[in-house]
Design a protein around this motif. Sequence first.
Motif, PDB file in Angstrom:
ATOM      1  N   HIS A 200      -2.487   8.613  -2.170  1.00 51.24           N
ATOM      2  CA  HIS A 200      -3.825   8.502  -2.213  1.00 51.24           C
ATOM      3  C   HIS A 200      -4.143   9.138  -1.180  1.00 51.24           C
ATOM      4  O   HIS A 200      -4.608   8.818  -0.064  1.00 51.24           O
ATOM      5  N   HIS A 203      -7.497   8.001   1.119  1.00 48.94           N
ATOM      6  CA  HIS A 203      -7.170   6.847   1.863  1.00 48.94           C
ATOM      7  C   HIS A 203      -7.435   7.097   3.573  1.00 48.94           C
ATOM      8  O   HIS A 203      -7.306   7.974   4.079  1.00 48.94           O
ATOM      9  N   ARG A 204      -8.391   6.315   4.136  1.00 46.14           N
ATOM     10  CA  ARG A 204      -8.783   6.478   5.493  1.00 46.14           C
ATOM     11  C   ARG A 204      -8.235   5.312   6.449  1.00 46.14           C
ATOM     12  O   ARG A 204      -8.357   4.075   5.700  1.00 46.14           O
ATOM     13  N   ASP A 205      -7.533   5.626   7.314  1.00 44.35           N
ATOM     14  CA  ASP A 205      -7.367   4.380   8.428  1.00 44.35           C
ATOM     15  C   ASP A 205      -7.714   4.574   9.865  1.00 44.35           C
ATOM     16  O   ASP A 205      -7.386   5.696  10.369  1.00 44.35           O
ATOM     17  N   ASP A 210      -4.394   9.416   8.363  1.00 39.66           N
ATOM     18  CA  ASP A 210      -4.907   9.097   7.043  1.00 39.66           C
ATOM     19  C   ASP A 210      -4.167  10.298   6.267  1.00 39.66           C
ATOM     20  O   ASP A 210      -3.535  11.237   6.794  1.00 39.66           O
ATOM     21  N   ASN A 246      -6.275  13.892  -6.572  1.00 35.50           N
ATOM     22  CA  ASN A 246      -5.695  12.557  -6.014  1.00 35.50           C
ATOM     23  C   ASN A 246      -5.173  11.565  -6.972  1.00 35.50           C
ATOM     24  O   ASN A 246      -6.039  11.289  -8.035  1.00 35.50           O
ATOM     25  N   TYR A 248      -4.652   8.711  -6.977  1.00 38.00           N
ATOM     26  CA  TYR A 248      -5.088   7.418  -7.079  1.00 38.00           C
ATOM     27  C   TYR A 248      -6.429   7.269  -7.999  1.00 38.00           C
ATOM     28  O   TYR A 248      -6.699   6.547  -8.659  1.00 38.00           O
ATOM     29  N   THR A 293       1.874   2.106   2.827  1.00 38.44           N
ATOM     30  CA  THR A 293       0.396   1.731   2.372  1.00 38.44           C
ATOM     31  C   THR A 293      -0.154   2.073   1.116  1.00 38.44           C
ATOM     32  O   THR A 293      -0.665   1.464   0.325  1.00 38.44           O
ATOM     33  N   VAL A 294      -0.298   3.813   1.113  1.00 40.38           N
ATOM     34  CA  VAL A 294      -0.844   4.185  -0.162  1.00 40.38           C
ATOM     35  C   VAL A 294      -0.294   3.956  -1.236  1.00 40.38           C
ATOM     36  O   VAL A 294      -0.729   4.030  -2.605  1.00 40.38           O
ATOM     37  N   GLU A 297      -1.254   0.663  -2.485  1.00 39.01           N
ATOM     38  CA  GLU A 297      -2.530   0.860  -3.253  1.00 39.01           C
ATOM     39  C   GLU A 297      -2.578   1.629  -4.466  1.00 39.01           C
ATOM     40  O   GLU A 297      -3.455   1.003  -5.542  1.00 39.01           O
ATOM     41  N   LYS A 301      -3.548  -0.188  -7.976  1.00 39.04           N
ATOM     42  CA  LYS A 301      -4.698   0.414  -8.976  1.00 39.04           C
ATOM     43  C   LYS A 301      -3.993   0.410 -10.590  1.00 39.04           C
ATOM     44  O   LYS A 301      -4.626   0.022 -11.429  1.00 39.04           O
TER      45      LYS A 301
END
Length: 339
Positions: A200, A203-205, A210, A246, A248, A293-294, A297, A301
């Motif tokens: 992903h 993705h922002r953290d 990220d 991407n 995702y 994490t990604v 995610e 999805k």
Amino acid sequence: MRLRGFAGAGLIVAVAGLTASIAAGGTAPPGAPAADDGATVVGERRPRRRVLDLAVRSPVLAGVARARLLLPPGWSRDASRTWPVLWLLHGASAGRDGHTAWSEHSDIEELTDGADVIVVMPDGGPCGSYTDWWNRGGGGAPKWETFHLAELRQILERGYRAGPDRAVAGNAMGGLGALAYAARHRGLFRAAASFSGPVHTLHRDPSGLDVADLVELSVAIGAPSLDWTDVWGDPDEQRVVWRQHNPYDLAGRLTGVRVHVSAGDGAPGPFDHPGRGGREAVPRDALEALAHTVSEEFAGKLKKLGVPVSTHFYRGTHTWPYWRRELRAALPALLAEIT
């Protein structure tokens, strides 16, 4: 969390220097196969019984890239049949020998000994970006996606008996490449797997890394003379370009593909050796934690979209012993889709 400050200059020259020249001792085969755009095999080496290394001069890379093939029993370039193909993609920072990464760090040669499949392990460049670089909207070299899925694919089908049934898998940035390739080229791959891939890219953290930071890091390490935004542009200003690559955002395009994702949580696991102080003294692996994490995610999805996906999330770090294990576990399902 941008790293900034990595100026880019001389793209063509840098890429030419980063791609490998023909391997020592390699010779071009008679009637060397070529792609539509003129990319052609300029060298072959046979270091072991099943191993065939190719050097390919490509106009979209401004130089020579390499690919390692593992050949099945009974293979011959003059055979009347074709073989299904498993593509294995390496991660970033593989240097000049990315095409040997899976051979050196896993038991893929032993695992596929006797399998009725051609294994293709191509050079993915020092950054492992698996894309045609945006280059501030100007395009041009390097075009890794074109090299792999147009040039090298055509060469393999025309000169090495590669067939139309394909699966793809990769570790780290290679995992991103595997799922992006399968989604962006519908019908090209019947199965795709990511081992610790940053799947992903948007993705922002705010509190940590990220995925855009990983792209920047991979360019800074693999091609420090280049600008990381030449890959897809700035993730905010060129958001459309990022979304187009991407996994995702492209998840809905994976209908009909057997998908598998796995990643560790970044904590030291069974293959980590902490030394004095025990595992509690070893810092958490931020790269693997982000991949975990990604990947969750992304898998979430897919499930919402009704696209079947298998997963394995575990305790462990961003290192080869885990990817070796994950390949062993995923390989039977990948091969079942194409053989």
